[in-house]
Design a protein around this motif. Structure first.
Motif, PDB file in Angstrom:
ATOM      1  N   LYS A   1       2.666  -5.307  -7.191  1.00 26.98           N
ATOM      2  CA  LYS A   1       3.351  -4.305  -6.357  1.00 26.98           C
ATOM      3  C   LYS A   1       3.306  -4.704  -4.879  1.00 26.98           C
ATOM      4  O   LYS A   1       4.327  -4.715  -4.206  1.00 26.98           O
ATOM      5  CB  LYS A   1       2.692  -2.916  -6.548  1.00 26.98           C
ATOM      6  CG  LYS A   1       2.635  -2.460  -8.006  1.00 26.98           C
ATOM      7  CD  LYS A   1       1.999  -1.087  -8.167  1.00 26.98           C
ATOM      8  CE  LYS A   1       0.543  -0.968  -7.720  1.00 26.98           C
ATOM      9  NZ  LYS A   1      -0.414  -1.757  -8.530  1.00 26.98           N
ATOM     10  N   SER A   2       2.098  -5.023  -4.399  1.00 30.93           N
ATOM     11  CA  SER A   2       1.970  -5.365  -2.979  1.00 30.93           C
ATOM     12  C   SER A   2       2.669  -6.676  -2.652  1.00 30.93           C
ATOM     13  O   SER A   2       3.279  -6.803  -1.585  1.00 30.93           O
ATOM     14  CB  SER A   2       0.492  -5.467  -2.585  1.00 30.93           C
ATOM     15  OG  SER A   2      -0.126  -4.219  -2.707  1.00 30.93           O
ATOM     16  N   VAL A   3       2.578  -7.634  -3.556  1.00 32.35           N
ATOM     17  CA  VAL A   3       3.256  -8.916  -3.313  1.00 32.35           C
ATOM     18  C   VAL A   3       4.765  -8.680  -3.197  1.00 32.35           C
ATOM     19  O   VAL A   3       5.428  -9.224  -2.301  1.00 32.35           O
ATOM     20  CB  VAL A   3       2.922  -9.949  -4.420  1.00 32.35           C
ATOM     21  CG1 VAL A   3       3.800 -11.187  -4.300  1.00 32.35           C
ATOM     22  CG2 VAL A   3       1.447 -10.335  -4.363  1.00 32.35           C
TER      23      VAL A   3
ATOM     24  N   ALA B   1       5.964   2.045   1.805  1.00 34.89           N
ATOM     25  CA  ALA B   1       4.626   2.611   1.943  1.00 34.89           C
ATOM     26  C   ALA B   1       3.779   2.122   0.774  1.00 34.89           C
ATOM     27  O   ALA B   1       4.049   2.444  -0.376  1.00 34.89           O
ATOM     28  CB  ALA B   1       4.709   4.132   1.960  1.00 34.89           C
ATOM     29  N   ASP B   2       2.777   1.285   1.083  1.00 34.33           N
ATOM     30  CA  ASP B   2       1.937   0.697   0.031  1.00 34.33           C
ATOM     31  C   ASP B   2       0.624   1.478  -0.045  1.00 34.33           C
ATOM     32  O   ASP B   2      -0.257   1.294   0.791  1.00 34.33           O
ATOM     33  CB  ASP B   2       1.680  -0.782   0.339  1.00 34.33           C
ATOM     34  CG  ASP B   2       1.038  -1.512  -0.841  1.00 34.33           C
ATOM     35  OD1 ASP B   2       0.615  -0.847  -1.803  1.00 34.33           O
ATOM     36  OD2 ASP B   2       0.955  -2.758  -0.780  1.00 34.33           O
ATOM     37  N   GLU B   3       0.536   2.360  -1.017  1.00 39.31           N
ATOM     38  CA  GLU B   3      -0.637   3.218  -1.218  1.00 39.31           C
ATOM     39  C   GLU B   3      -1.083   3.887   0.085  1.00 39.31           C
ATOM     40  O   GLU B   3      -2.236   3.753   0.494  1.00 39.31           O
ATOM     41  CB  GLU B   3      -1.778   2.418  -1.844  1.00 39.31           C
ATOM     42  CG  GLU B   3      -1.349   1.780  -3.149  1.00 39.31           C
ATOM     43  CD  GLU B   3      -2.509   1.322  -3.997  1.00 39.31           C
ATOM     44  OE1 GLU B   3      -3.600   1.905  -3.886  1.00 39.31           O
ATOM     45  OE2 GLU B   3      -2.311   0.379  -4.774  1.00 39.31           O
ATOM     46  N   PRO B   4      -0.174   4.637   0.710  1.00 36.87           N
ATOM     47  CA  PRO B   4      -0.462   5.153   2.050  1.00 36.87           C
ATOM     48  C   PRO B   4      -1.590   6.168   2.103  1.00 36.87           C
ATOM     49  O   PRO B   4      -2.125   6.420   3.174  1.00 36.87           O
ATOM     50  CB  PRO B   4       0.861   5.807   2.468  1.00 36.87           C
ATOM     51  CG  PRO B   4       1.542   6.154   1.200  1.00 36.87           C
ATOM     52  CD  PRO B   4       1.156   5.070   0.239  1.00 36.87           C
TER      53      PRO B   4
HETATM   54 MG   LIG Z   1      -1.522  -3.479  -3.999  1.00 31.34          MG
END
Ligand SMILES: [Mg+2]
Ligand SMILES: Nc1ncnc2c1ncn2[C@@H]1O[C@H](COP(=O)(O)OP(=O)(O)O)[C@@H](O)[C@H]1O
Length: 331
Positions: A47-49, A179-182
């Protein structure tokens, strides 16, 4: 709906000592204008990549964007120069990460961090930027913005820092917010407040949002659609109601049982998915979920399933969902 972002057959790897970690393996998805889309999946699913590749923030080396296209407002992000990306980041695409302490500069007053973005991208005078900055702080629910403007990040609580991040990310009215796990690092009550701020801003500004989250309450409260990722691939997509009420992929079903919710009843257990994701240095040739799947068949080990379409908005990739699967099993 006209897409604002199209990710097409994206492959991203990391070159490490042990070999090539194939972190993202053929991602395909679209985000519509004004749409809020959740990306869910266990830790390590890419997901983050994916998010960082869209922002072109992924350091290379060790990363290697092998192939694919990321079409944002008609142009391929992957073909932009670093300078062109700098003009897009913060202006057309905003971002919020899990830990605002690492994204805010601890040595610069909060007000200046907002006005800098506005001066850089919108060519505002410092007086205009200050006015807009104060307005943004007010919009995200920071009281006494005049006073807060001259404070440093460490003088803010975690929740207040995340509000500042949202103010900075949305100051230039970007068309897309990632928004990555905000809210992951925040208390539950603060999490709910931050999600309310994001939802409110989304409604006021019409921003499209990609929201990476571990929380089904957040998905229910603010997303239109859900993308389910596993081992670097999309295994299912659907509207949030299709995913909640009628999940198709065995992984989606397992994930729903394992993910926490804001409205979790006390004592209601989370059921983890047994086993671990595959080694992405040697990803399986067939379905990546096969080794952990109760419903796996012989074909699952050998061939990666294509998409079975359930509606205009829902598809899943699983051999058991293939229209001919029942006939094969019974013969
Ligand atoms: Mg991640
Ligand atoms: N800098 C890196 N070097 C090597 N592997 C990495 C690096 N960053 C991420 N990965 C690998 O890429 C995969 C996807 O990671 P990530 O996108 O962070 O997952 P998620 O955000 O879904 O938890 C993981 O297997 C992770 O180990």
């Amino acid at each position: 709906m006209e897409p604002i972002l199209q990710v097409k057959d994206l492959h991203v790897s990391f070159h490490v000592k042990g070999g090539e970690v194939k972190a993202v393996r053929g991602m395909n998805f679209e985000i519509g204008r004004g749409e809020t889309v959740a990306i869910v999946g266990e830790s390590g699913s890419g997901k983050s990549v994916t998010a960082q590749t869209i922002m072109r923030l992924i350091p290379s080396p060790p990363s290697d964007i092998k192939s694919g296209q990321i079409i944002f407002q008609g142009d391929d992000i992957l073909k932009k120069t670093n300078k062109e990306m700098e003009a897009i980041r913060g202006k057309d695409i905003g971002m919020i990460f899990q830990d605002p302490m690492t994204s805010l500069n601890p040595t610069i007053k909060v007000g200046k961090q907002i006005t800098e973005v506005l001066i850089k991208h919108q060519k505002l005078s410092s007086a205009e930027a200050k006015e807009r900055g104060l307005e943004m702080l007010k919009l995200v629910g920071i009281k006494n913005p005049e006073e807060r403007f001259n404070q440093y990040p460490h003088e803010f609580s975690g929740g207040m820092r995340q509000r500042v991040m949202i103010a900075i990310a949305l100051a230039c009215r970007p068309a897309l917010l990632i928004a990555d796990e905000p809210t992951t690092a925040l208390d539950v009550t603060i999490q709910a407040q931050i999600m309310d701020v994001m939802k409110d801003m989304q409604q006021k500004l019409g921003t499209s949002i990609i929201l990476i989250t571990h929380d089904l309450g957040v998905v229910a409260g603010m997303c239109d659609r859900v993308i389910v990722m596993y081992a670097g691939e999309v295994v299912e997509t659907g509207t949030k109601w299709e995913i909640f009420k009628n999940p198709q992929h065995p992984y989606t079903k397992g994930l729903l049982r394992s993910m926490p919710r804001l409205d979790q009843k006390k004592g209601e257990p989370l059921i983890p998915i047994i086993g671990t994701p595959p080694d992405l240095i040697k990803p399986p040739v067939g379905c990546a979920f096969c080794a952990r799947c109760d419903e796996a068949m012989k074909v699952c080990e050998r061939i990666n399933p294509g998409a079975t379409v359930f509606s205009d908005t829902q598809m899943a990739r699983c051999w058991n969902l293939h229209p001919m699967a029942k006939e094969v099993q019974s013969s």
